[in-house]
Design an enzyme around this catalytic site. Structure first.
Site, PDB file in Angstrom:
ATOM      1  NE  ARG A 214     -50.328 -23.430 -40.536  1.00 41.80           N
ATOM      2  CZ  ARG A 214     -50.182 -24.251 -39.500  1.00 41.80           C
ATOM      3  NH1 ARG A 214     -51.112 -24.760 -38.824  1.00 41.80           N
ATOM      4  NH2 ARG A 214     -48.858 -24.375 -39.043  1.00 41.80           N
ATOM      5  CE  LYS A 236     -54.634  -9.230 -58.433  1.00 43.58           C
ATOM      6  NZ  LYS A 236     -53.958  -8.137 -59.102  1.00 43.58           N
ATOM      7  CD  GLU A 278     -58.476   0.746 -59.889  1.00 47.31           C
ATOM      8  OE1 GLU A 278     -58.675   0.206 -60.835  1.00 47.31           O
ATOM      9  OE2 GLU A 278     -57.514   0.915 -59.132  1.00 47.31           O
ATOM     10  CE  LYS A 320     -61.127  -7.033 -58.742  1.00 43.26           C
ATOM     11  NZ  LYS A 320     -60.344  -6.148 -58.097  1.00 43.26           N
ATOM     12  CD  GLU A 330     -52.501 -10.267 -61.709  1.00 44.84           C
ATOM     13  OE1 GLU A 330     -53.617  -9.733 -61.022  1.00 44.84           O
ATOM     14  OE2 GLU A 330     -51.699  -9.809 -61.643  1.00 44.84           O
ATOM     15  NE  ARG A 334     -57.633 -10.636 -59.699  1.00 38.34           N
ATOM     16  CZ  ARG A 334     -57.987 -11.152 -58.386  1.00 38.34           C
ATOM     17  NH1 ARG A 334     -58.343 -12.282 -58.277  1.00 38.34           N
ATOM     18  NH2 ARG A 334     -58.352 -10.061 -57.464  1.00 38.34           N
ATOM     19  CG  ASN A 338     -53.061  -4.936 -61.869  1.00 40.46           C
ATOM     20  OD1 ASN A 338     -53.592  -4.142 -61.026  1.00 40.46           O
ATOM     21  ND2 ASN A 338     -52.717  -6.149 -61.792  1.00 40.46           N
ATOM     22  CG  HIS A 341     -53.292  -0.916 -61.478  1.00 39.85           C
ATOM     23  ND1 HIS A 341     -54.241  -0.260 -62.138  1.00 39.85           N
ATOM     24  CD2 HIS A 341     -54.028  -1.139 -60.132  1.00 39.85           C
ATOM     25  CE1 HIS A 341     -55.529  -0.336 -61.804  1.00 39.85           C
ATOM     26  NE2 HIS A 341     -55.226  -0.454 -60.424  1.00 39.85           N
ATOM     27  CG  HIS A 345     -48.873  -0.506 -58.128  1.00 39.29           C
ATOM     28  ND1 HIS A 345     -48.757  -1.758 -58.392  1.00 39.29           N
ATOM     29  CD2 HIS A 345     -50.002  -0.202 -57.684  1.00 39.29           C
ATOM     30  CE1 HIS A 345     -50.067  -2.259 -58.204  1.00 39.29           C
ATOM     31  NE2 HIS A 345     -50.649  -1.282 -57.729  1.00 39.29           N
ATOM     32  CG  HIS A 358     -54.703   2.442 -55.943  1.00 39.58           C
ATOM     33  ND1 HIS A 358     -53.533   2.192 -56.193  1.00 39.58           N
ATOM     34  CD2 HIS A 358     -55.605   1.851 -56.259  1.00 39.58           C
ATOM     35  CE1 HIS A 358     -53.770   1.153 -57.117  1.00 39.58           C
ATOM     36  NE2 HIS A 358     -55.376   1.100 -57.072  1.00 39.58           N
TER      37      HIS A 358
END
Lengths: 457, 457
Positions: A214, A236, A278, A320, A330, A334, A338, A341, A345, A358
């Protein structure tokens, strides 16, 4: 001219960028760039003996090569431009703080940081460390990192797990190998996971650290531009599902991020360019001065000029860190990180994980998002051209692979994390350069037109 | 007499418990029971229209059957004993708040709560709900829960995923079925996962909610005593690894916990007893008055007297909420809730997940932990006898299954989450009843002696 005419997927050779005068910042958009930088406690400073602990020695190289690279929280654009380091100085060492209350952490940026053993060791918790890396990076840097962790500290023992390299391995089966290793080696809560590699390793190691017992401590040592400017910062973590990117994961912050820019010496050109996508993104969504700087310095970046690279990394991390400090989970702001993205994606999932890097998919996605913004009448054509040109200069794709169809885009975009109550929200540029919105309130026809313009079927 | 002589694994028939005078609380231990209850803002109150929203109607049954069940934050032991509800009243509806700042949530406890549709619906986020349940519970309560979620609210749509029942399915493969369902059904971040079932379902659904799209809302509807008094409260989620229990997971808090005690009507006797092991635990580690109450009311609990069960659940949740509010991430205090669990987890893993129920393994583990505490000279023999007797009364095992060996215990206990820097820390009783310590500072011989006394080899 419809910007949709710009859709080649081949690589263009670099050419000179345009350089228009920048309009003044406007204030009309919810998610436009934050004016008052002092709302975050972003700290960008030199690595000093004070920060490292007063009793610790500082490497002479660091001492001798310090230059003024602090970005004031209230710096004007002109001042920021002046802070670009002289090209002749290859040593830059800075700390960018990510301010998240009791989860705050520093990003160390500079050359030779893996030789600063104290820098890494002070963030290790417990006596045992698990380094997670891949088959490409292990032969290059694993011994160096183990040495950095254990040098002068015999109490620390290091295990490592070496995963196959590539986005297609960012899955549950590969993630389980990390858990297997940690459990079979009887790691307990007082341990530290270290991610040594690019974004895939960082995302998987981070999620493993979040979920093992955990939650255990972890450190990011990103070795690609992509990871150094983006994925290692902000917490993330996660893995892919066969139906979509990063659908399973956690927000989980590291103890520190250590960016040793010397690790870029072994980075393939294609990986370098991928990371620059990026960097370009930060300019487009919130930092027009940085974008202008990139237009002037893209060749130096591609030529791996150390100080130019270090500045681009630092400035990207500052952008960032500022966004993450304002919106860790987010909630809205935030999401603007993206840009491109959601399209990207879809390309990565539809084309097959790992076919394109990517950043390559994001570059094509950004061109599509910019095209759509223009179709909506939200930006001038000049921004379309500048975005296209800088990505082309960086040898990045400016449209999706031919295999992608309109239906594939729609299908994969429908499972994007930014869908809310069935509505697909997108990051789109709006206004002058450096301004964007995160919205589901757009004419669907513009999206359809963009998809049709970029897809053969 | 060595307490180790008490080691039968067969079930004993109930007999009268001892009832010694309780010594006054002592103050010598780090993790002894918190004296000043006001350090938490634990709230235990009736469900009122204020709490449910002033414009919402309250069921007349709830209105008519309110009884005084508030536990004052500064109540004396004598006052607490007086608050035991009269046996003739089967309707108790309380709210216990878990105070965790912006992650605080209520635990609703009472009969007929699944007929209070508003209670559930007010905690649903978004328009889509995924109910995660198992093959045993689905035929009994799935329709009722779907009705509770959608009644009078046509905007809500509910999907469900029905997993196989049992601890042996608390693994990554089964967890993936939840992700598959959510992703294939195109759930987005604005959704709610509902765990309908016992501890296994709650732990898996909670971890899935924590990791799906990096976190979505979830609600716990526990249907076993075990889940109602322990596992649904406090945000521990996760799955097992073949080498150990709960080694992969997250701390992730629900929006609310809804304990409809009517769901216990269908609970098998063995499951009921299993849950009572955790109830006994609260008495042993921190609540001597509650332990004394249990000694007097065990037969009523086993006979499922509704008000007695409801009081035991409420009092258990109050104990757990108080501990979790003080130590959400198990820095120390919270670990004391694991009395007997390190031995118990070894039994569950070594004997095979699902052979014994969790509470059965914990009961045997508590007898072993109490035995070890006595061998260390930390508790009187009377506590050993009372702990043994009450677990025996509850028809629970008081020693491990014969297959367990000393080496098996040592091997499985070595991967317990409470190991730190190689040192196994245990929860042991110390002092008068209701006091315990979480420590690695104990004579290893006592552990060895306990293991040898309870194992044939």
């Amino acid at each position: 001219m419809a910007s949709a005419a710009i859709r080649p997927t081949i690589r263009f050779s670099p050419k000179a960028s345009t350089d228009p005068c920048l309009p003044p910042w406007d204030t009309c958009h919810l998610f436009s760039r934050c004016r008052n930088r002092t709302v975050t406690s972003l700290r960008s400073s030199l690595i000093s003996s004070d920060l490292l602990g007063t009793n610790r020695s500082v490497d002479p190289v660091l001492k001798c090569n310090r230059i003024r690279s602090t970005v004031s929280a209230t710096a004007t654009p002109a001042e920021v431009m002046e802070q670009t380091p002289p090209k002749t100085d290859s040593k830059i060492s800075t700390i960018v703080d990510v301010d998240l209350g009791d989860r705050s952490y520093p990003i160390y940026i500079g050359p030779g940081l893996l030789d600063q053993h104290d820098l890494l060791q002070r963030h290790v918790h417990g006596k045992r460390v698990l380094v997670v890396t891949n088959t490409t990076i292990a032969p290059l840097y694993l011994d160096k990192v183990i040495n950095a962790l254990t040098s002068g500290n015999s109490k620390i023992s290091v295990d490592s797990v070496i995963l196959p390299d590539g986005e297609k391995y960012k899955d549950m089966d590969t993630l389980m190998k990390i858990f297997d290793k940690a459990i079979e080696s009887r790691f307990d809560r007082r341990c530290t996971f270290v991610a040594l590699g690019g974004g895939v390793i960082g995302d998987m190691c981070g999620f493993a650290a979040a979920a093992f017992l955990r939650g255990v401590n972890f450190i990011q040592i990103p070795t690609t531009v992509m990871a150094q400017v983006d994925s290692s910062v902000g917490g993330k973590t996660g893995i892919n599902h066969r139906l979509g990117k990063n659908l399973i994961g956690a927000f989980y912050q590291p103890q520190c991020v250590l960016v040793d820019i010397d690790t870029l010496n072994t980075l393939p050109d294609r990986e370098l360019a991928s990371g620059l996508a990026e960097v370009v993104k930060y300019g487009l969504i919130r930092d027009p001065e940085f974008f202008e700087w990139q237009e002037k310095n893209m060749q130096a970046l591609l030529a791996r000029d150390p100080s130019t690279l270090a500045y681009a990394i630092k400035r990207s991390c500052e952008n960032k860190a500022e966004v993450v400090a304002l919106d860790e989970k987010e909630g809205g702001l935030r999401a603007t990180l993206n840009l491109g993205h959601t399209f990207g994606h879809a390309i990565e999932t539809g084309f097959g994980y790992g076919q394109w890097l990517h950043g390559e998919a994001v570059a094509a996605g950004m061109v599509m998002a910019v095209d759509m913004s223009y179709r909506l009448g939200w930006i001038d054509e000049s921004i379309v051209k500048r975005a296209f040109n800088i990505l082309q200069q960086a040898n990045l794709p400016t449209g999706p692979p031919e295999v992608m169809t309109v239906e594939m885009f729609k299908s994969y975009m429908a499972v994007d994390k930014k869908v809310a109550d069935g509505l697909l929200r997108l990051i789109l540029l709006k206004g002058s350069l450096g301004n964007c919105v995160f919205t589901g309130d757009y004419d669907r026809k513009a999206l359809d037109d963009t998809l049709r313009a970029f897809c053969k079927s």
